[in-house]
Design an enzyme around this catalytic site. Structure first.
Site, PDB file in Angstrom:
ATOM      1  N   GLY A  64      53.187 104.950  17.490  1.00 28.35           N
ATOM      2  CA  GLY A  64      52.990 106.197  18.205  1.00 28.35           C
ATOM      3  C   GLY A  64      54.010 107.237  17.809  1.00 28.35           C
ATOM      4  O   GLY A  64      55.217 106.995  17.919  1.00 28.35           O
ATOM      5  N   THR A  65      53.540 108.373  17.344  1.00 30.03           N
ATOM      6  CA  THR A  65      54.430 109.457  16.948  1.00 30.03           C
ATOM      7  C   THR A  65      53.587 110.679  16.613  1.00 30.03           C
ATOM      8  O   THR A  65      52.362 110.590  16.510  1.00 30.03           O
ATOM      9  CB  THR A  65      55.278 109.062  15.726  1.00 30.03           C
ATOM     10  OG1 THR A  65      56.246 110.059  15.482  1.00 30.03           O
ATOM     11  CG2 THR A  65      54.412 108.915  14.490  1.00 30.03           C
ATOM     12  N   THR A  66      54.231 111.802  16.426  1.00 25.93           N
ATOM     13  CA  THR A  66      53.562 112.994  15.919  1.00 25.93           C
ATOM     14  C   THR A  66      54.517 113.732  14.995  1.00 25.93           C
ATOM     15  O   THR A  66      55.616 114.112  15.402  1.00 25.93           O
ATOM     16  CB  THR A  66      53.117 113.941  17.049  1.00 25.93           C
ATOM     17  OG1 THR A  66      52.317 113.232  17.991  1.00 25.93           O
ATOM     18  CG2 THR A  66      52.315 115.100  16.473  1.00 25.93           C
TER      19      THR A  66
END
Length: 273
Positions: A64-66
Site C-alpha cells: 500500500g502506497t501512493t
C-alpha cells in the site's frame, strides 16, 4: 607474554598444556538451523504463484502506497506519501519513499520497502562509479536501464518493486518507470501504488505541460492527498520534490490529516477536482 627489557624485544611464552577444541562439523549442523529451501526461485514460485496452487496463491504481498511523478515546463515534480503497512496494520507514518540517488537523480518506492531501498541505493553506488570512471554524470536513461537489468536478473526471486527514476541530464528532464519484472517505460506522467487510481483522477484533470511551479506543486500535493483520503494504505506525510537543471530540491512536507482539515476537506469545506 613477558618483556626482556635488556634487549627491548618482547618474548612470548606459550602454555602447551592448553587444549584447543576444534568444533565438530556434525554438531554444528545439529545446533545451527539451515534454510529449508535450497532454491529461492522455486520456493517463491510454489508459494506465490496461483497456477501451482489451484488458482489461489498461498501467500500474498500486502502492499500500500501512493507515488507519482510528472514532467512539465520547469522540470519534474515528484510527490509521495509516507505510510508503510503490514497487511491492515499501519507500521509507520514516516517512511522516506523518495530515494535520493545523487544530487540530480531521484527514485521512488512502491512495493516492498526493503527491495526498493536496497536496490536503489545499489543503483546510487553504480552511478557514482560511472561518474568516477567517465568523469561525467550518468544519464537518467542509463541509470534506469541499470536498475531494469538488475531486477530482470532476479526475476522470479520474489522482488516487489514499482519505482520511478527521474532526473535532469544533457537531454533535459527525464522520467522512467521500472518494475520488478524488468519493465522499463519512458513517459511524462506516472502514478504507482494502491492509491494510484485516485491520484490519476486528479492528475488527469489538472495536468498541463505549461504549469507554473506553484501550480505543479499544488497538483502533486492535491493528487497524493486524494489518494490518502480514499486509500487506507496511503497516508502520513505528503512530500513534494522538484527536479530542476541544477538538481532536485525538496519543496514541502505536509501532514495529510492537517491538509484535510485546513485546506481540502473539513467540516465546512467541499473538495472538488
Amino acid at each position: 607474554m613477558s618483556f626482556d627489557f635488556l634487549n627491548t624485544f618482547p618474548t612470548f611464552e606459550f602454555d602447551n598444556s592448553i587444549d584447543i577444541e576444534i568444533p565438530n562439523i556434525q554438531s554444528l549442523e545439529e545446533n545451527f538451523t539451515f534454510p529449508i529451501h535450497k532454491s529461492p526461485a522455486k520456493f517463491f514460485e510454489e508459494s506465490f504463484s496461483s497456477a501451482t496452487n489451484g488458482g489461489a496463491a498461498k501467500l500474498k504481498f500486502a502492499r500500500g502506497t501512493t507515488t507519482l511523478a510528472f514532467l512539465f515546463k520547469h522540470g519534474v515534480i515528484v510527490a509521495v506519501d509516507s505510510r508503510a503497512t503490514m497487511g491492515t496494520y499501519i507500521s509507520s507514518q514516516s517512511v522516506k519513499k523518495v530515494i535520493e540517488i545523487n544530487p540530480y537523480l531521484l527514485g521512488t518506492m512502491a512495493g516492498g520497502a526493503a527491495d526498493c531501498s536496497f536496490w536503489e541505493r545499489e543503483l546510487g553506488r553504480r552511478c557514482r562509479l560511472y561518474e568516477l570512471n567517465n568523469k561525467e554524470r550518468i544519464s537518467v536513461a542509463a541509470a534506469s536501464k541499470i536498475l531494469a537489468n538488475i531486477v530482470y536478473y532476479y526475476r522470479g526471486y520474489g522482488l516487489s518493486m514499482g519505482t520511478m527514476i527521474t532526473g535532469w541530464d544533457k537531454k533535459g528532464p527525464q522520467l522512467y518507470y521500472v518494475d520488478d519484472d524488468g519493465t522499463r517505460v519512458k513517459g511524462n506522467l506516472f502514478s504507482v501504488g494502491s492509491g494510484s487510481v485516485y491520484a490519476y483522477s486528479v492528475l488527469n484533470a489538472g495536468y498541463r505541460h505549461d504549469l507554473t511551479p506553484e501550480e505543479a506543486y499544488e497538483l502533486g500535493r492535491r493528487s497524493i492527498y486524494q489518494a490518502t483520503h480514499r486509500d487506507g494504505a496511503s497516508g502520513g506525510l505528503i512530500n513534494v520534490y522538484h527536479v530542476q537543471q541544477d538538481g532536485w530540491k525538496k519543496i514541502s512536507s505536509d501532514d495529510s490529516s492537517t491538509l484535510h482539515y485546513s485546506t481540502y476537506g473539513g467540516k465546512d469545506k467541499q473538495y472538488s477536482i
